[in-house]
Scaffold this active site. Structure first.
Site, PDB file in Angstrom:
ATOM      1  N   LYS A 228       9.439  13.139   7.846  1.00 46.18           N
ATOM      2  CA  LYS A 228       8.412  12.351   7.152  1.00 46.18           C
ATOM      3  C   LYS A 228       7.583  11.651   8.197  1.00 46.18           C
ATOM      4  O   LYS A 228       8.047  11.403   9.310  1.00 46.18           O
ATOM      5  CB  LYS A 228       9.058  11.311   6.223  1.00 46.18           C
ATOM      6  CG  LYS A 228       8.168  10.888   5.081  1.00 46.18           C
ATOM      7  CD  LYS A 228       8.164  11.918   3.971  1.00 46.18           C
ATOM      8  CE  LYS A 228       7.228  11.544   2.839  1.00 46.18           C
ATOM      9  NZ  LYS A 228       7.405  12.444   1.689  1.00 46.18           N
TER      10      LYS A 228
HETATM   11  P1  NAD Z   1      -1.023   9.474  -4.630  1.00 47.65           P
HETATM   12  O1  NAD Z   1      -1.516   8.644  -3.510  1.00 47.65           O
HETATM   13  O2  NAD Z   1      -1.809  10.660  -5.038  1.00 47.65           O
HETATM   14  O3  NAD Z   1      -0.837   8.560  -5.935  1.00 47.65           O
HETATM   15  C1  NAD Z   1      -0.084   7.395  -5.934  1.00 47.65           C
HETATM   16  C2  NAD Z   1      -0.305   6.680  -7.248  1.00 47.65           C
HETATM   17  O4  NAD Z   1       0.501   5.495  -7.278  1.00 47.65           O
HETATM   18  C3  NAD Z   1      -1.746   6.212  -7.439  1.00 47.65           C
HETATM   19  O5  NAD Z   1      -2.085   6.302  -8.821  1.00 47.65           O
HETATM   20  C4  NAD Z   1      -1.692   4.753  -7.021  1.00 47.65           C
HETATM   21  O6  NAD Z   1      -2.726   3.963  -7.579  1.00 47.65           O
HETATM   22  C5  NAD Z   1      -0.332   4.367  -7.556  1.00 47.65           C
HETATM   23  N1  NAD Z   1       0.234   3.190  -6.910  1.00 47.65           N
HETATM   24  C6  NAD Z   1       0.153   2.833  -5.612  1.00 47.65           C
HETATM   25  N2  NAD Z   1       0.771   1.662  -5.420  1.00 47.65           N
HETATM   26  C7  NAD Z   1       1.282   1.297  -6.609  1.00 47.65           C
HETATM   27  C8  NAD Z   1       2.021   0.187  -7.060  1.00 47.65           C
HETATM   28  N3  NAD Z   1       2.371  -0.795  -6.228  1.00 47.65           N
HETATM   29  N4  NAD Z   1       2.377   0.137  -8.365  1.00 47.65           N
HETATM   30  C9  NAD Z   1       2.018   1.140  -9.205  1.00 47.65           C
HETATM   31  N5  NAD Z   1       1.304   2.202  -8.842  1.00 47.65           N
HETATM   32  C10 NAD Z   1       0.938   2.273  -7.563  1.00 47.65           C
HETATM   33  O7  NAD Z   1       0.463   9.870  -4.252  1.00 47.65           O
HETATM   34  P2  NAD Z   1       1.330  11.059  -4.850  1.00 47.65           P
HETATM   35  O8  NAD Z   1       1.224  12.204  -3.912  1.00 47.65           O
HETATM   36  O9  NAD Z   1       1.023  11.225  -6.286  1.00 47.65           O
HETATM   37  O10 NAD Z   1       2.811  10.480  -4.659  1.00 47.65           O
HETATM   38  C11 NAD Z   1       3.430   9.672  -5.657  1.00 47.65           C
HETATM   39  C12 NAD Z   1       4.935   9.655  -5.411  1.00 47.65           C
HETATM   40  O11 NAD Z   1       5.441  10.989  -5.482  1.00 47.65           O
HETATM   41  C13 NAD Z   1       5.355   9.129  -4.044  1.00 47.65           C
HETATM   42  O12 NAD Z   1       6.583   8.452  -4.181  1.00 47.65           O
HETATM   43  C14 NAD Z   1       5.544  10.392  -3.223  1.00 47.65           C
HETATM   44  O13 NAD Z   1       6.402  10.199  -2.130  1.00 47.65           O
HETATM   45  C15 NAD Z   1       6.151  11.290  -4.280  1.00 47.65           C
HETATM   46  N6  NAD Z   1       6.017  12.719  -3.994  1.00 47.65           N
HETATM   47  C16 NAD Z   1       4.803  13.291  -3.784  1.00 47.65           C
HETATM   48  C17 NAD Z   1       4.724  14.661  -3.542  1.00 47.65           C
HETATM   49  C18 NAD Z   1       3.407  15.365  -3.391  1.00 47.65           C
HETATM   50  O14 NAD Z   1       3.406  16.607  -3.380  1.00 47.65           O
HETATM   51  N7  NAD Z   1       2.279  14.668  -3.303  1.00 47.65           N
HETATM   52  C19 NAD Z   1       5.890  15.428  -3.494  1.00 47.65           C
HETATM   53  C20 NAD Z   1       7.128  14.811  -3.722  1.00 47.65           C
HETATM   54  C21 NAD Z   1       7.164  13.456  -3.983  1.00 47.65           C
END
Ligand code: NAD
Length: 442
Positions: free
Chosen positions: A134
């Site tokens: 990561k």
């Molecule tokens: P992203 O940046 O596209 O979206 C994040 C979302 O969370 C946004 O809507 C943002 O406004 C919201 N957010 C941020 N801070 C917040 C808070 N304090 N309270 C509530 N909402 C909040 O990110 P993503 O890629 O959608 O990732 C979201 C989660 O999924 C993370 O934990 C990430 O590690 C996990 N994840 C992502 C992927 C991927 O392929 N992108 C894969 C596995 C896991």
């Protein structure tokens, strides 16, 4: 044994355990539990169940390599700003390292270590030839112009160039990074090493990205929810679902739930807050509103709620899809959902897990539920190496196969060791990593 019977038994194992224990809501610890504490806690339980030797445990538990880099960039106003970035590689047993890059003010070494460790278990669960990594930069990207973001990404790529590569370590998007950020990383790396699309995944399709990668994590979350609903014998179409986070993962999850599964999403949120409508929130309306205003907050016909309220809403299924540490000892007993599907990484502390086990709340753990993203990243990497493209239908079909098979394998482990689904998933993963480590030799 028939598949359905196995499924029924595994959730019964959790429920039976809860039934013999009085409802015991643990007193939340005074000091906050870090993301890394949570991963190590779950690792220790799984390692004990597998009776792993202390030597092997010590080798596998902690990161293999940690890099901290200073990132000087000239801001648009001419001033020099030095930010801090990290890349942590957790393990080296089953293949190259793989894991996302996060841009967020809260990024620190502890969080990156935890997330790298989760990637090792995740890649082992879906049985793809990677181990965990990561990376991240402690920065609020909303405060940066596009030019500043590009310069920051390029200097970060230069600084971690010595440890990444198509057969070394392959970054991908995570919170606040996307296909554009991956394009800059790929371009910067390729300037030194020659055209290297396989150095990152989550690229735009025009640059060698895979069809279906952007939606893959959300699609995987929906498959995980579908498999759990079969096990728990409920009809997803008759449930109320709350989704925290409306970014890549949360938004695609909400879209697929509504458009393909016919489920009702009653609440969504982002960093600015959330909205709730017990009759259901149409994905298209929420998306259009968020695109126009920068947030789902203010959506017509829906009540404004806070992110904390969303987690405690009266609903059947809760999908945390934002940041880690959202469900903890101080709010877990107020969660009303009967099923939690962890789209985010590390949304639940071990104190919350204890509360959920006591309350018979089933939890589909992050290391399985959100593994759709890294699975399609693997497809993207394989396509890049072969210089051959798959169409969207093939990606979706292969993802479906991987997620369904892994669910059944976790269920088997969960049942065999009579543990929660999270610990069952850790046992499955740790067993695979331990075997690979032993076979390779030290
Ligand atoms: P992203 O940046 O596209 O979206 C994040 C979302 O969370 C946004 O809507 C943002 O406004 C919201 N957010 C941020 N801070 C917040 C808070 N304090 N309270 C509530 N909402 C909040 O990110 P993503 O890629 O959608 O990732 C979201 C989660 O999924 C993370 O934990 C990430 O590690 C996990 N994840 C992502 C992927 C991927 O392929 N992108 C894969 C596995 C896991």
């Amino acid at each position: 044994m028939k598949k359905k019977t196995v499924h029924k038994k595994v959730f019964a194992a959790v429920s039976k355990k809860a039934a013999v224990q009085p409802l015991r809501i643990p007193v939340p610890s005074e000091t906050p539990i870090s993301a890394y504490d949570v991963v190590l806690h779950n690792f220790d339980i799984a390692a004990a169940k597998l009776q792993l030797s202390d030597e092997l445990k010590q080798l596998i538990k902690t990161p293999d390599r940690e890099l901290r880099v200073e990132l000087p960039i000239i801001m648009d106003n001419g001033k020099l700003n030095t930010l801090i970035g990290y890349r942590v590689q957790h393990n080296n047993a089953r293949g190259p390292n793989k894991g996302g890059i996060r841009y967020h003010p809260d990024v620190d070494l502890d969080e990156v270590r935890a997330l790298s460790s989760l990637m090792t278990w995740k890649t082992a669960i879906v049985d793809i030839p990677f181990v965990g990594a990561k990376g991240g930069i402690a920065v609020d990207p909303r405060q940066l112009s596009t030019g500043e973001l590009e310069r920051l990404t390029r200097v970060f790529t230069q600084k971690i160039d010595c440890i990444i590569g198509p057969s070394e370590d392959i970054p991908a998007p995570d919170v606040n990074t996307n296909a554009q950020v991956m394009s800059w990383m790929m371009d910067q790396y390729s300037r030194r090493h020659g055209h290297s699309p396989a150095v990152v995944t989550g690229k735009p399709v025009e640059l060698g990205g895979s069809a279906g990668r952007e939606e893959a994590t959300g699609r995987g979350v929906c498959i995980a929810l579908r498999e759990a609903s079969k096990a728990l014998k409920f009809d997803i179409k008759k449930t109320a679902i709350a989704v925290q986070g409306f970014g890549n993962v949360g938004a695609h999850t909400a879209r697929i739930l509504e458009e393909e599964i016919g489920a009702k999403v009653v609440a969504v949120s982002d960093v600015k807050g959330g909205v709730y409508n017990p009759r259901g929130i149409r994905f298209k309306d929420a998306m259009e509103h968020a695109a126009g205003t920068g947030s789902v907050v203010g959506l017509k016909g829906a009540a404004k709620i806070s992110n904390a309220e969303l987690l405690e809403l009266k609903c059947d299924v809760l999908i945390p899809a934002a940041l880690g540490g959202q469900l903890h000892g101080r709010n877990a007993d107020r969660v009303k959902a009967k099923l939690i599907v962890e789209a985010a990484n590390g949304p639940t502390t071990y104190e919350a897990d204890e509360v959920f086990a006591a309350k018979k709340v089933a939890v589909v753990p992050d290391i399985y539920a959100n593994a759709g993203g890294v699975t399609v990243s693997y497809f993207e990497w394989a396509q890049n190496l072969q210089q051959f493209r798959w169409d969207y239908a093939r990606v979706v079909a292969e993802l479906e196969k991987v997620m369904t098979k892994s669910f059944a394998e976790i269920v088997k482990c969960t049942e065999r060791y009579n543990v929660t689904m999270r610990i069952g998933a850790y046992i499955l993963a740790l067993d695979r990593v331990a075997k690979a480590t032993k076979l390779r030799g030290i």
